[in-house]
Design an enzyme around this catalytic site. Structure first.
Site, PDB file in Angstrom:
ATOM      1  N   ASN A   1      43.544  32.122  61.730  1.00 38.11           N
ATOM      2  CA  ASN A   1      42.910  33.452  61.749  1.00 38.11           C
ATOM      3  C   ASN A   1      41.489  33.373  61.201  1.00 38.11           C
ATOM      4  O   ASN A   1      40.582  34.029  61.711  1.00 38.11           O
ATOM      5  CB  ASN A   1      43.749  34.463  60.963  1.00 38.11           C
ATOM      6  CG  ASN A   1      44.824  35.094  61.823  1.00 38.11           C
ATOM      7  OD1 ASN A   1      44.535  35.889  62.723  1.00 38.11           O
ATOM      8  ND2 ASN A   1      46.073  34.723  61.578  1.00 38.11           N
TER       9      ASN A   1
ATOM     10  N   MET B   1      49.185  33.842  51.145  1.00 38.72           N
ATOM     11  CA  MET B   1      50.600  34.080  50.909  1.00 38.72           C
ATOM     12  C   MET B   1      50.911  34.420  49.449  1.00 38.72           C
ATOM     13  O   MET B   1      51.893  33.930  48.880  1.00 38.72           O
ATOM     14  CB  MET B   1      51.418  32.874  51.378  1.00 38.72           C
ATOM     15  CG  MET B   1      51.175  32.522  52.841  1.00 38.72           C
ATOM     16  SD  MET B   1      51.396  33.900  53.992  1.00 38.72           S
ATOM     17  CE  MET B   1      53.157  33.793  54.263  1.00 38.72           C
TER      18      MET B   1
ATOM     19  N   ILE C   1      50.966  37.795  46.562  1.00 39.59           N
ATOM     20  CA  ILE C   1      50.845  39.236  46.350  1.00 39.59           C
ATOM     21  C   ILE C   1      49.779  39.459  45.286  1.00 39.59           C
ATOM     22  O   ILE C   1      49.771  38.796  44.248  1.00 39.59           O
ATOM     23  CB  ILE C   1      52.200  39.821  45.915  1.00 39.59           C
ATOM     24  CG1 ILE C   1      53.192  39.646  47.056  1.00 39.59           C
ATOM     25  CG2 ILE C   1      52.057  41.291  45.531  1.00 39.59           C
ATOM     26  CD1 ILE C   1      54.620  39.895  46.671  1.00 39.59           C
ATOM     27  N   LEU C   2      48.861  40.362  45.574  1.00 41.43           N
ATOM     28  CA  LEU C   2      47.777  40.650  44.629  1.00 41.43           C
ATOM     29  C   LEU C   2      48.185  41.803  43.721  1.00 41.43           C
ATOM     30  O   LEU C   2      48.813  42.768  44.159  1.00 41.43           O
ATOM     31  CB  LEU C   2      46.505  40.972  45.407  1.00 41.43           C
ATOM     32  CG  LEU C   2      45.950  39.766  46.187  1.00 41.43           C
ATOM     33  CD1 LEU C   2      44.949  40.215  47.245  1.00 41.43           C
ATOM     34  CD2 LEU C   2      45.324  38.746  45.230  1.00 41.43           C
TER      35      LEU C   2
ATOM     36  N   ASN D   1      44.507  43.069  55.376  1.00 47.61           N
ATOM     37  CA  ASN D   1      45.520  42.021  55.517  1.00 47.61           C
ATOM     38  C   ASN D   1      46.040  42.010  56.952  1.00 47.61           C
ATOM     39  O   ASN D   1      46.059  43.048  57.613  1.00 47.61           O
ATOM     40  CB  ASN D   1      46.694  42.275  54.564  1.00 47.61           C
ATOM     41  CG  ASN D   1      47.745  41.174  54.640  1.00 47.61           C
ATOM     42  OD1 ASN D   1      47.413  39.988  54.692  1.00 47.61           O
ATOM     43  ND2 ASN D   1      49.024  41.546  54.658  1.00 47.61           N
TER      44      ASN D   1
ATOM     45  N   HIS E   1      49.522  40.950  59.099  1.00 45.15           N
ATOM     46  CA  HIS E   1      50.924  40.574  58.940  1.00 45.15           C
ATOM     47  C   HIS E   1      51.543  40.386  60.330  1.00 45.15           C
ATOM     48  O   HIS E   1      51.318  41.212  61.216  1.00 45.15           O
ATOM     49  CB  HIS E   1      51.691  41.630  58.149  1.00 45.15           C
ATOM     50  CG  HIS E   1      53.103  41.215  57.901  1.00 45.15           C
ATOM     51  ND1 HIS E   1      53.435  40.260  56.955  1.00 45.15           N
ATOM     52  CD2 HIS E   1      54.252  41.553  58.516  1.00 45.15           C
ATOM     53  CE1 HIS E   1      54.733  40.048  56.991  1.00 45.15           C
ATOM     54  NE2 HIS E   1      55.253  40.820  57.929  1.00 45.15           N
TER      55      HIS E   1
ATOM     56  N   ASP F   1      52.775  44.451  51.844  1.00 51.28           N
ATOM     57  CA  ASP F   1      52.692  44.758  53.284  1.00 51.28           C
ATOM     58  C   ASP F   1      52.807  46.265  53.507  1.00 51.28           C
ATOM     59  O   ASP F   1      53.537  46.721  54.393  1.00 51.28           O
ATOM     60  CB  ASP F   1      53.810  44.014  54.054  1.00 51.28           C
ATOM     61  CG  ASP F   1      53.666  42.508  53.931  1.00 51.28           C
ATOM     62  OD1 ASP F   1      52.525  42.015  53.873  1.00 51.28           O
ATOM     63  OD2 ASP F   1      54.709  41.824  53.879  1.00 51.28           O
TER      64      ASP F   1
HETATM   65  C1  GAR Z   1      49.568  34.302  60.312  1.00 50.50           C
HETATM   66  O1  GAR Z   1      50.562  34.446  61.290  1.00 50.50           O
HETATM   67  C2  GAR Z   1      49.509  35.538  59.444  1.00 50.50           C
HETATM   68  O2  GAR Z   1      49.755  36.728  60.123  1.00 50.50           O
HETATM   69  C3  GAR Z   1      50.610  35.243  58.457  1.00 50.50           C
HETATM   70  O3  GAR Z   1      50.498  33.879  58.165  1.00 50.50           O
HETATM   71  C4  GAR Z   1      49.956  33.213  59.309  1.00 50.50           C
HETATM   72  C5  GAR Z   1      48.767  32.423  58.844  1.00 50.50           C
HETATM   73  O4  GAR Z   1      48.285  31.598  59.870  1.00 50.50           O
HETATM   74  N1  GAR Z   1      50.508  36.061  57.280  1.00 50.50           N
HETATM   75  C6  GAR Z   1      51.545  36.507  56.598  1.00 50.50           C
HETATM   76  O5  GAR Z   1      52.690  36.244  56.888  1.00 50.50           O
HETATM   77  C7  GAR Z   1      51.191  37.376  55.408  1.00 50.50           C
HETATM   78  N2  GAR Z   1      52.354  38.023  54.905  1.00 50.50           N
HETATM   79  P1  GAR Z   1      46.822  31.039  59.819  1.00 50.50           P
HETATM   80  O6  GAR Z   1      46.636  30.377  58.450  1.00 50.50           O
HETATM   81  O7  GAR Z   1      46.756  30.038  60.926  1.00 50.50           O
HETATM   82  O8  GAR Z   1      45.859  32.181  60.019  1.00 50.50           O
END
Ligand code: GAR
Length: 204
Positions: free
Chosen positions: A16, A92, A94-95, A109, A111, A147
């Site tokens: 991302n 990953m 929680i703040l 964020n 999700h 979330d």
């Molecule tokens: C992504 O799918 C994001 O939505 C998720 O972790 C992945 C990170 O991928 N986030 C969560 O689950 C937050 N609760 P990336 O490091 O390749 O962007």
């Protein structure tokens, strides 16, 4: 050029983050990336950011005595970089209310589910276990709940009968890479109006 400076927080792969960097590069997001922060030294996002000429710093959570010290260090780095929008991209952790209070309505964020369903760390596994026919992704402002904050954008994907966590995650991730840059540019453009603790209106 807008005055906005992004601070991107990641824990791992950083895909991302990459899509956001590409959108900044192409001009889709009219802001600059001031800093990338990770909580883990092995996060691939650190290397990717540096390859793109962006300052990237690891605040190793394991080397901090507690969450407060960890978050104070994050805030120090973000302030020094002049960050106006904190972007959680696969971060990953929680703040705490302390951090959220420092950047009230300035933290986004992503999700990988259609919130409020399937929050937490195992969204795709939980979707498959429940048997829903659609899933998707959500971009939201961060508040004190997990979330939980007001939703900005969502998009959907079908869930296939033969999906595994990996195939579903890959389908959702493609949508994430389109949706997050769009949400960030809406913020940068001043088009997001927070009406109350649940509702965001997108100004035309
Ligand atoms: C992504 O799918 C994001 O939505 C998720 O972790 C992945 C990170 O991928 N986030 C969560 O689950 C937050 N609760 P990336 O490091 O390749 O962007």
């Amino acid at each position: 050029m807008s005055k906005h400076v992004l601070g991107i927080l990641c824990s791992g792969r950083g895909s991302n983050m990459q899509s956001i960097l590409a959108a900044v590069e192409s001009g889709e997001i009219k802001a600059k990336v001031g800093i990338v922060l990770t909580d883990k030294p092995e996060a691939r996002a650190l290397i990717l950011a540096r390859e793109n000429g962006i300052k990237a710093v690891c605040i190793n959570r394991k080397e901090c005595t507690d969450q407060q010290e960890f978050e104070e260090k994050l805030v120090t780095e973000l302030r020094a970089a002049g960050v106006t929008l904190v972007v959680l991209a696969g971060f990953m952790r929680i703040l705490s209310p302390y951090f959220v209070g420092e950047y009230r309505h300035q933290i986004l964020n992503i999700h990988p589910s259609l919130l409020p369903s399937f929050g937490g760390a195992h969204a795709h596994r939980d979707v498959l276990a429940y048997g829903t026919k659609v899933s998707g992704c959500t971009i939201h402002f961060v508040d004190e709940g997990m979330d939980h904050g007001p939703i900005i954008l969502q998009d959907t994907v079908p869930v296939m009968d033969d999906d595994t966590e990996e195939t579903l995650a890959a389908r959702v991730l493609k949508k994430e890479h389109v949706l997050y840059p769009r949400a960030i540019q809406l913020y940068v453009d001043g088009k997001l109006e927070i009406l109350d603790d649940r509702h965001v209106r997108i100004k035309q």
